[in-house]
Design an enzyme around this catalytic site. Sequence first.
Site, PDB file in Angstrom:
ATOM      1  N   GLU A  85       0.784  -1.347   0.007  1.00  0.00           N
ATOM      2  CA  GLU A  85      -0.042  -0.020   0.097  1.00  0.00           C
ATOM      3  C   GLU A  85       0.743   1.203  -0.050  1.00  0.00           C
ATOM      4  OE1 GLU A  85      -2.603  -0.459   3.403  1.00  0.00           O
ATOM      5  OE2 GLU A  85      -3.824  -2.043   2.384  1.00  0.00           O
ATOM      6  N   VAL A  86       1.997   1.065   0.648  1.00  0.00           N
ATOM      7  CA  VAL A  86       2.928   2.320   0.625  1.00  0.00           C
ATOM      8  C   VAL A  86       4.299   2.048  -0.135  1.00  0.00           C
ATOM      9  CG1 VAL A  86       4.164   3.806   2.112  1.00  0.00           C
ATOM     10  CG2 VAL A  86       2.009   3.045   3.084  1.00  0.00           C
ATOM     11  N   HIS A 102       9.215  -1.305   2.773  1.00  0.00           N
ATOM     12  CA  HIS A 102       9.501  -1.436   4.371  1.00  0.00           C
ATOM     13  C   HIS A 102       9.326  -2.947   4.789  1.00  0.00           C
ATOM     14  CE1 HIS A 102       5.396  -0.760   2.932  1.00  0.00           C
ATOM     15  NE2 HIS A 102       4.779  -1.434   3.762  1.00  0.00           N
ATOM     16  N   MET A 103       9.908  -3.252   5.936  1.00  0.00           N
ATOM     17  CA  MET A 103       9.744  -4.548   6.470  1.00  0.00           C
ATOM     18  C   MET A 103       8.906  -4.501   7.680  1.00  0.00           C
ATOM     19  SD  MET A 103      12.889  -6.743   8.185  1.00  0.00           S
ATOM     20  CE  MET A 103      13.529  -7.472   6.601  1.00  0.00           C
TER      21      MET A 103
HETATM   22  P1  AMP Z   1       1.958  -2.353   3.219  1.00  0.00           P
HETATM   23  O1  AMP Z   1       0.836  -2.951   2.915  1.00  0.00           O
HETATM   24  O2  AMP Z   1       3.083  -3.600   3.256  1.00  0.00           O
HETATM   25  O3  AMP Z   1       2.456  -1.344   2.347  1.00  0.00           O
HETATM   26  O4  AMP Z   1       2.084  -1.803   4.479  1.00  0.00           O
HETATM   27  C1  AMP Z   1       1.668  -0.527   4.835  1.00  0.00           C
HETATM   28  C2  AMP Z   1       1.844  -0.395   6.308  1.00  0.00           C
HETATM   29  O5  AMP Z   1       1.941   0.986   6.615  1.00  0.00           O
HETATM   30  C3  AMP Z   1       0.438  -0.735   6.874  1.00  0.00           C
HETATM   31  O6  AMP Z   1       0.303  -1.525   7.735  1.00  0.00           O
HETATM   32  C4  AMP Z   1      -0.186   0.786   7.516  1.00  0.00           C
HETATM   33  O7  AMP Z   1      -0.779   0.328   8.577  1.00  0.00           O
HETATM   34  C5  AMP Z   1       0.988   1.280   7.775  1.00  0.00           C
HETATM   35  N1  AMP Z   1       1.022   2.746   7.828  1.00  0.00           N
HETATM   36  C6  AMP Z   1       0.331   3.701   6.841  1.00  0.00           C
HETATM   37  N2  AMP Z   1       0.596   4.986   7.364  1.00  0.00           N
HETATM   38  C7  AMP Z   1       1.272   4.899   8.576  1.00  0.00           C
HETATM   39  C8  AMP Z   1       1.639   5.836   9.175  1.00  0.00           C
HETATM   40  N3  AMP Z   1       1.394   7.206   9.116  1.00  0.00           N
HETATM   41  N4  AMP Z   1       2.530   5.593  10.545  1.00  0.00           N
HETATM   42  C9  AMP Z   1       2.541   4.292  10.836  1.00  0.00           C
HETATM   43  N5  AMP Z   1       2.173   3.292   9.896  1.00  0.00           N
HETATM   44  C10 AMP Z   1       1.619   3.664   8.676  1.00  0.00           C
END
Ligand code: AMP
Length: 115
Positions: free
Chosen positions: A94-95, A99-100
Amino acid sequence: MSTIFSKIIAREIPADIVYEDDLVLAFRDIAPQAPVHILIIPKQEIATVNDVSSGDEAAMGRLFTVAAKIASAEGIAKSGYRLIVNCNEDGGQEVFHLHMHILGGRRLGPMLAKR
Ligand code: AMP
């Protein structure tokens, strides 16, 4: 393209930061899926695993050494934990700043959700 994680690195938005060094930053996930749910990110913006190059090997290795340190500090090293790196749509990313995830503190169950 910068993401919300770059803003966390720059301290432009708040995060519960648990570790920082020259190459990586670690902070608690905002929507935890387990009692311990921490994200470790390289400070350099790398969108996905597909974008990792040999020049990133120090930072990529650091993700693992820091994961082990954090697991120990969080008291989950012995009980166990899971490290996840999602890539692109089928991986559920999603981001788009690599990231791990470190997840632990409970029995996590099967590695993948059943279809
Ligand atoms: P992914 O699906 O692997 O891209 O995981 C993205 C993660 O980032 C998710 O578990 C979200 O809950 C987390 N996330 C998104 N925005 C933030 C934020 N501002 N601070 C901390 N975690 C976040």
